[in-house]
Design a protein around this motif. Structure first.
Motif, PDB file in Angstrom:
ATOM      1  N   LYS A  58     -51.051  27.589  38.983  1.00 53.65           N
ATOM      2  CA  LYS A  58     -51.713  28.782  39.529  1.00 53.65           C
ATOM      3  C   LYS A  58     -53.124  28.456  40.008  1.00 53.65           C
ATOM      4  N   LEU A  59     -53.825  27.616  39.255  1.00 54.47           N
ATOM      5  CA  LEU A  59     -55.173  27.224  39.657  1.00 54.47           C
ATOM      6  C   LEU A  59     -55.147  26.491  40.994  1.00 54.47           C
ATOM      7  N   GLU A  60     -54.158  25.627  41.176  1.00 57.15           N
ATOM      8  CA  GLU A  60     -54.051  24.912  42.445  1.00 57.15           C
ATOM      9  C   GLU A  60     -53.787  25.868  43.600  1.00 57.15           C
ATOM     10  N   VAL A  61     -52.894  26.823  43.379  1.00 61.98           N
ATOM     11  CA  VAL A  61     -52.565  27.793  44.420  1.00 61.98           C
ATOM     12  C   VAL A  61     -53.784  28.638  44.787  1.00 61.98           C
ATOM     13  N   SER A  62     -54.633  28.935  43.799  1.00 63.29           N
ATOM     14  CA  SER A  62     -55.803  29.777  44.048  1.00 63.29           C
ATOM     15  C   SER A  62     -56.777  29.139  45.022  1.00 63.29           C
ATOM     16  N   GLY A  63     -56.808  27.816  45.043  1.00 61.32           N
ATOM     17  CA  GLY A  63     -57.716  27.109  45.933  1.00 61.32           C
ATOM     18  C   GLY A  63     -59.165  27.145  45.499  1.00 61.32           C
ATOM     19  N   THR A  64     -59.455  27.680  44.314  1.00 58.40           N
ATOM     20  CA  THR A  64     -60.839  27.808  43.847  1.00 58.40           C
ATOM     21  C   THR A  64     -61.143  26.919  42.647  1.00 58.40           C
ATOM     22  N   ALA A  65     -60.179  26.108  42.232  1.00 57.96           N
ATOM     23  CA  ALA A  65     -60.342  25.345  40.994  1.00 57.96           C
ATOM     24  C   ALA A  65     -60.989  23.989  41.200  1.00 57.96           C
ATOM     25  N   GLY A  66     -60.890  23.424  42.408  1.00 61.71           N
ATOM     26  CA  GLY A  66     -61.343  22.057  42.615  1.00 61.71           C
ATOM     27  C   GLY A  66     -60.437  21.096  41.870  1.00 61.71           C
ATOM     28  N   ASN A  67     -60.969  19.954  41.488  1.00 57.11           N
ATOM     29  CA  ASN A  67     -60.185  19.020  40.681  1.00 57.11           C
ATOM     30  C   ASN A  67     -59.935  19.618  39.303  1.00 57.11           C
ATOM     31  N   ILE A  68     -58.778  19.351  38.731  1.00 58.31           N
ATOM     32  CA  ILE A  68     -58.415  19.905  37.426  1.00 58.31           C
ATOM     33  C   ILE A  68     -58.213  18.772  36.433  1.00 58.31           C
ATOM     34  N   ILE A  69     -58.864  18.868  35.272  1.00 49.85           N
ATOM     35  CA  ILE A  69     -58.669  17.898  34.198  1.00 49.85           C
ATOM     36  C   ILE A  69     -58.493  18.662  32.897  1.00 49.85           C
ATOM     37  N   GLY A  70     -58.042  17.973  31.862  1.00 49.86           N
ATOM     38  CA  GLY A  70     -57.848  18.607  30.565  1.00 49.86           C
ATOM     39  C   GLY A  70     -58.492  17.798  29.461  1.00 49.86           C
ATOM     40  N   ILE A  71     -58.774  18.463  28.351  1.00 52.01           N
ATOM     41  CA  ILE A  71     -59.280  17.747  27.181  1.00 52.01           C
ATOM     42  C   ILE A  71     -58.786  18.428  25.915  1.00 52.01           C
ATOM     43  N   GLY A  72     -58.374  17.614  24.955  1.00 53.01           N
ATOM     44  CA  GLY A  72     -58.015  18.097  23.629  1.00 53.01           C
ATOM     45  C   GLY A  72     -59.227  17.965  22.723  1.00 53.01           C
ATOM     46  N   LEU A  73     -59.624  19.049  22.070  1.00 53.36           N
ATOM     47  CA  LEU A  73     -60.850  19.069  21.274  1.00 53.36           C
ATOM     48  C   LEU A  73     -60.610  18.744  19.807  1.00 53.36           C
ATOM     49  N   GLY A  74     -59.628  17.904  19.541  1.00 54.37           N
ATOM     50  CA  GLY A  74     -59.398  17.428  18.186  1.00 54.37           C
ATOM     51  C   GLY A  74     -58.243  18.099  17.479  1.00 54.37           C
ATOM     52  N   ASP A  75     -57.738  17.429  16.461  1.00 56.04           N
ATOM     53  CA  ASP A  75     -56.572  17.862  15.693  1.00 56.04           C
ATOM     54  C   ASP A  75     -55.367  18.082  16.604  1.00 56.04           C
ATOM     55  N   GLN A  76     -55.157  17.101  17.478  1.00 59.70           N
ATOM     56  CA  GLN A  76     -53.908  17.080  18.220  1.00 59.70           C
ATOM     57  C   GLN A  76     -52.746  16.966  17.236  1.00 59.70           C
ATOM     58  N   LEU A  77     -53.029  16.302  16.117  1.00 57.83           N
ATOM     59  CA  LEU A  77     -52.023  16.052  15.081  1.00 57.83           C
ATOM     60  C   LEU A  77     -52.389  16.816  13.810  1.00 57.83           C
ATOM     61  N   TRP A  78     -51.520  16.679  12.824  1.00 57.58           N
ATOM     62  CA  TRP A  78     -51.761  17.351  11.540  1.00 57.58           C
ATOM     63  C   TRP A  78     -51.405  16.367  10.421  1.00 57.58           C
ATOM     64  N   ASP A  79     -52.238  15.331  10.301  1.00 61.13           N
ATOM     65  CA  ASP A  79     -52.077  14.304   9.262  1.00 61.13           C
ATOM     66  C   ASP A  79     -50.765  13.527   9.389  1.00 61.13           C
ATOM     67  N   ASN A  80     -50.170  13.529  10.540  1.00 58.92           N
ATOM     68  CA  ASN A  80     -48.914  12.797  10.744  1.00 58.92           C
ATOM     69  C   ASN A  80     -49.030  11.986  12.025  1.00 58.92           C
ATOM     70  N   LEU A  81     -49.564  10.761  11.906  1.00 62.65           N
ATOM     71  CA  LEU A  81     -49.782   9.945  13.086  1.00 62.65           C
ATOM     72  C   LEU A  81     -48.491   9.346  13.638  1.00 62.65           C
ATOM     73  N   SER A  82     -47.398   9.447  12.898  1.00 65.58           N
ATOM     74  CA  SER A  82     -46.124   8.924  13.401  1.00 65.58           C
ATOM     75  C   SER A  82     -45.594   9.743  14.578  1.00 65.58           C
ATOM     76  N   ILE A  83     -46.148  10.957  14.750  1.00 64.65           N
ATOM     77  CA  ILE A  83     -45.683  11.826  15.828  1.00 64.65           C
ATOM     78  C   ILE A  83     -46.626  11.773  17.031  1.00 64.65           C
ATOM     79  N   ALA A  84     -47.623  10.881  16.966  1.00 66.80           N
ATOM     80  CA  ALA A  84     -48.657  10.813  17.996  1.00 66.80           C
ATOM     81  C   ALA A  84     -48.101  10.519  19.388  1.00 66.80           C
TER      82      ALA A  84
END
Length: 446
Positions: A58-84
């Motif tokens: 939707k952001l791309e279609v809007s034409g107002t977003a510019g380049n789009i990037i993402g960031i995870g602000l921590g705790d992607q996991l929950w003490d289980n690094l085997s699922i990383a």
């Protein structure tokens, strides 16, 4: 053209430089996904990731977003690094029309390795090694548009206790950055040109507003930019905070955006401890300023930004609105801010419209508990989080119902307008009165 020798053999690839730098870009911020089990992963993969992908499209279609990037602000996991690797695979499945979405990561306390035998020589290295293997470095920076983004690890590993939580040892940690990290930050910023015209974005897991270790060094660093924003997670609630008297070059205060958990109540319900629905943040920057931002609730349209309650309602034996709100409409805005500390800079206006007449609503001067959400969190989920100090939220408005009972009013509408500086105005409307806890439960079994 670059050749890298990896454990599986050489990787040969090339870079193509951009012909121009777009000063406008949009940053999608995800906090506390807390993926631990296969059921968590299923919901994350089947609900959360498709929702983020739809937002990107939707952001791309809007034409107002510019380049789009993402960031995870921590705790992607929950003490289980085997699922990383499974979690990373979902983030790297996100794409724009140009290809894979660039996605960056902060490390959280639950992303550290908890069961370590020999860490005395370098505990930080050993506790973060697995995260680095799957997600990348823990202290780094990069530029995009007219912004300088700094990502740092503010979780200092202190070992783990021997008690078992869901079969996993719990790490012991302190929150803050070390003296060595402060020196790195100072040296890093010394190499950044024209800071006074750029927007600075500091990304970390634990909120800086909690007075973490060496917080003043972070403020000192961010004062050097034209405008500065701190992005954090960890608390699981949505809060926009700022620091009285601590301003960037432009004279605007440094604002911290603490993003609610993507997992809500740890995948038990579609809301955070203070009643904010599960979701993520969307920030559009242009030049050296934040131009627009909103909070995207998972599974809902972008327009879902507010809830309206009747101050007459009671939801269970222990949960109903205080008598002072009787006969009033109570309006909650997810992405509001603390009116006491924004130095007079108003960004939200909320009005009650009925019969062609618009009346500005009164903003509450102190945070309150969302009693409807708290009744679900405590009575249904059996969690104490719905009534603690962090369960209180700012950004509430109220107005007397003309007939004395909001449930009997007809033909009304609440209109919320949001505008940041010289950016575009966003307008949100609702004529729905929330009377029960519909929408709080996951639509899939835990």
């Amino acid at each position: 053209r670059i050749n890298i020798n990896s454990v599986s053999g050489p990787i040969d690839f090339s870079f193509s430089p951009r012909t121009s730098a777009d000063s406008r870009f949009t940053l999608i911020t995800v906090a506390d996904a807390h993926v631990q089990t296969e059921s968590n992963l299923t919901r994350f993969s089947n609900v959360s990731i498709p929702d983020i992908q739809e937002t990107i499209s939707k952001l791309e279609v809007s034409g107002t977003a510019g380049n789009i990037i993402g960031i995870g602000l921590g705790d992607q996991l929950w003490d289980n690094l085997s699922i990383a690797s499974d979690v990373r695979r979902q983030y790297t499945s996100l794409h724009t029309s140009k290809g894979t979405l660039p996605f960056f990561y902060c490390i959280g306390n639950h992303d550290h390795e908890s069961r370590l035998k020999d860490i005395e020589s370098d505990p930080d290295f050993f506790s973060t090694a697995k995260f680095v293997e799957f997600f990348g470095p823990v202290n780094y920076s990069f530029d995009i548009g007219n912004a300088h983004i700094i990502v740092m690890d503010d979780i200092q590993y202190n070992g783990c206790d021997e008690s078992s939580i869901n079969g996993t040892s719990k790490i012991q940690y302190s929150e803050g950055i070390t003296g060595e990290q402060v020196r790195w930050l100072e040296q890093e910023l010394a190499n950044v040109k024209d800071k006074g015209s750029k927007v600075g974005i500091f990304c970390t897991h634990s909120p800086v507003y909690n007075a973490i270790g060496n917080w003043s060094a972070i403020h000192k660093a961010m004062r050097q930019f034209n405008e500065s924003h701190i992005l954090s997670g960890h608390i699981h609630n949505l809060t926009n905070d700022s620091y009285a008297g601590i301003k960037a070059k432009s004279g605007r205060q440094i604002i911290e955006h603490n993003i609610q958990s993507l997992a809500g109540m740890w995948w038990l319900g579609d809301l955070s401890p203070n009643g904010t629905p599960s979701g993520y943040g969307v920030f559009t920057f242009n030049g050296g300023v934040l131009e627009r931002e909103y909070n995207k609730v998972t599974k809902e349209d972008d327009s879902f930004q507010i809830r309206v309650y009747s101050g007459n309602d009671k939801y269970s034996t222990g949960f109903g609105w205080d008598s002072e709100y009787g006969g009033k409409f109570l309006v909650r805005v997810w992405d509001g801010d603390d009116p006491e500390i924004l130095d007079g800079e108003q960004t939200w206006w909320v009005s009650f419209v009925q019969g062609g007449k618009s009346v500005e609503m009164t903003r509450l001067s102190a945070p309150i508990i969302d009693k409807c959400a708290a009744s679900y969190i405590v009575d249904i989920l059996g969690s104490p989080h719905g009534t603690g100090g962090t369960a209180r939220s700012f950004s509430w408005w109220m107005i007397d119902a003309p007939c004395g009972n909001p449930a009997r009013e007809t033909g009304w509408e609440v209109v919320a307008r949001h505008k940041i500086g010289n950016g575009p105005e966003s307008v949100y409307r609702t004529s729905t009165l929330t009377t029960d806890r519909t929408g709080y439960a996951n639509d899939e079994p835990f």
